[in-house]
Design an enzyme around this catalytic site. Structure first.
Site, PDB file in Angstrom:
ATOM      1  N   PHE A   6       0.840  -1.199   0.000  1.00 19.25           N
ATOM      2  CA  PHE A   6       0.000   0.000   0.000  1.00 19.25           C
ATOM      3  C   PHE A   6       0.874   1.248   0.000  1.00 19.25           C
ATOM      4  O   PHE A   6       1.745   1.417   0.843  1.00 19.25           O
ATOM      5  CB  PHE A   6      -0.912   0.007   1.228  1.00 19.25           C
ATOM      6  CG  PHE A   6      -1.788   1.229   1.329  1.00 19.25           C
ATOM      7  CD1 PHE A   6      -2.815   1.442   0.428  1.00 19.25           C
ATOM      8  CD2 PHE A   6      -1.582   2.168   2.333  1.00 19.25           C
ATOM      9  CE1 PHE A   6      -3.632   2.564   0.518  1.00 19.25           C
ATOM     10  CE2 PHE A   6      -2.394   3.290   2.440  1.00 19.25           C
ATOM     11  CZ  PHE A   6      -3.420   3.494   1.526  1.00 19.25           C
ATOM     12  N   SER A  10       4.770   8.990  -1.865  1.00 19.39           N
ATOM     13  CA  SER A  10       5.347   9.042  -3.215  1.00 19.39           C
ATOM     14  C   SER A  10       5.131   7.756  -4.011  1.00 19.39           C
ATOM     15  O   SER A  10       5.214   7.771  -5.240  1.00 19.39           O
ATOM     16  CB  SER A  10       6.847   9.354  -3.141  1.00 19.39           C
ATOM     17  OG  SER A  10       7.545   8.346  -2.432  1.00 19.39           O
ATOM     18  N   GLU A  86      12.505   3.051   1.753  1.00 20.32           N
ATOM     19  CA  GLU A  86      11.751   3.331   2.972  1.00 20.32           C
ATOM     20  C   GLU A  86      12.584   3.044   4.230  1.00 20.32           C
ATOM     21  O   GLU A  86      12.033   2.749   5.280  1.00 20.32           O
ATOM     22  CB  GLU A  86      10.468   2.480   2.995  1.00 20.32           C
ATOM     23  CG  GLU A  86       9.634   2.545   1.727  1.00 20.32           C
ATOM     24  CD  GLU A  86       9.018   3.919   1.490  1.00 20.32           C
ATOM     25  OE1 GLU A  86       8.925   4.710   2.447  1.00 20.32           O
ATOM     26  OE2 GLU A  86       8.638   4.202   0.340  1.00 20.32           O
TER      27      GLU A  86
END
EC number: 4.3.2.7
Length: 199
Positions: A6, A10, A86
């Site tokens: 999900f 960005s 991330e």
């Protein structure tokens, strides 16, 4: 078995990994907030930018896009990409994803979501809440290897609009940034005119 990811920041407009299907929709019990400091993409260690993370909010939803990845090789590539991209997001959650606000059952159970937690021990880049104007001023000034922080905000605003989603926090923040930029442009014009008159 397919893997679902999900995206609420960005990843909505710049995925960066192969996928087989994308679904616009939402997760429940969270809201999108500009509380995460970015020292590697939209800012620097000396002047962090601000990017979105999720904050628990019982009655709210966060809209975004879920990406389906089925091939094992694509899963590995996606995870390698995401673990780097991330890396400042210290939590991975597996949440229910919905495409219909009237549905009692999720469209996809267990979509993977990267979250930057407020725990300063595991996430030393967490900035937390601040007045809207202060966040906007920081976004106006911040710039990192991935570009100006304001571009991140404006891209997110546009991507959500294209999907038909509304996020008041994003809209209010983008409007505040535009206001600051317009005031700055007016000051530049006034300064240029004053210089010309003194020549």
């Amino acid at each position: 078995m397919a893997m679902w990811v999900f995206g609420y920041g960005s990843l909505i407009w710049k995925t960066g990994f192969p996928f087989d299907e994308s679904l616009p929709g939402f997760i429940k019990g969270y809201r999108r907030v500009f509380h995460q400091g970015s020292t590697d993409h939209r800012g620097t260690p000396d002047f962090p930018g601000r990017t979105v993370t999720l904050e628990a909010a019982h009655e709210e939803v966060c809209c975004g896009v879920a990406y389906k990845i089925t091939k094992e090789e694509d899963k590995r590539d996606a995870l390698l990409h995401l673990e780097v991209r991330e890396k400042q997001y210290d939590q991975k959650e597996y949440l229910d994803f919905f495409t219909d606000s009237n549905a009692s059952e999720p469209a996809v159970a267990g979509v993977m979501v990267y979250i930057a937690s407020p725990d300063k021990k595991s996430n030393n880049n967490y900035l937390g809440p601040a007045p809207l104007e202060d966040i906007a001023k920081q976004i106006v000034k911040a710039k990192g290897p991935s570009g100006p922080n304001r571009d991140y905000l404006f891209n997110l605003e546009e991507a959500l609009a294209q999907l038909g989603f509304k996020d008041k926090h994003v809209t209010d923040l983008a409007n505040q940034v535009r206001h600051i930029l317009s005031e700055s442009e007016e000051l530049d014009i006034d300064a240029t005119a004053a210089t010309a008159n003194n020549v």
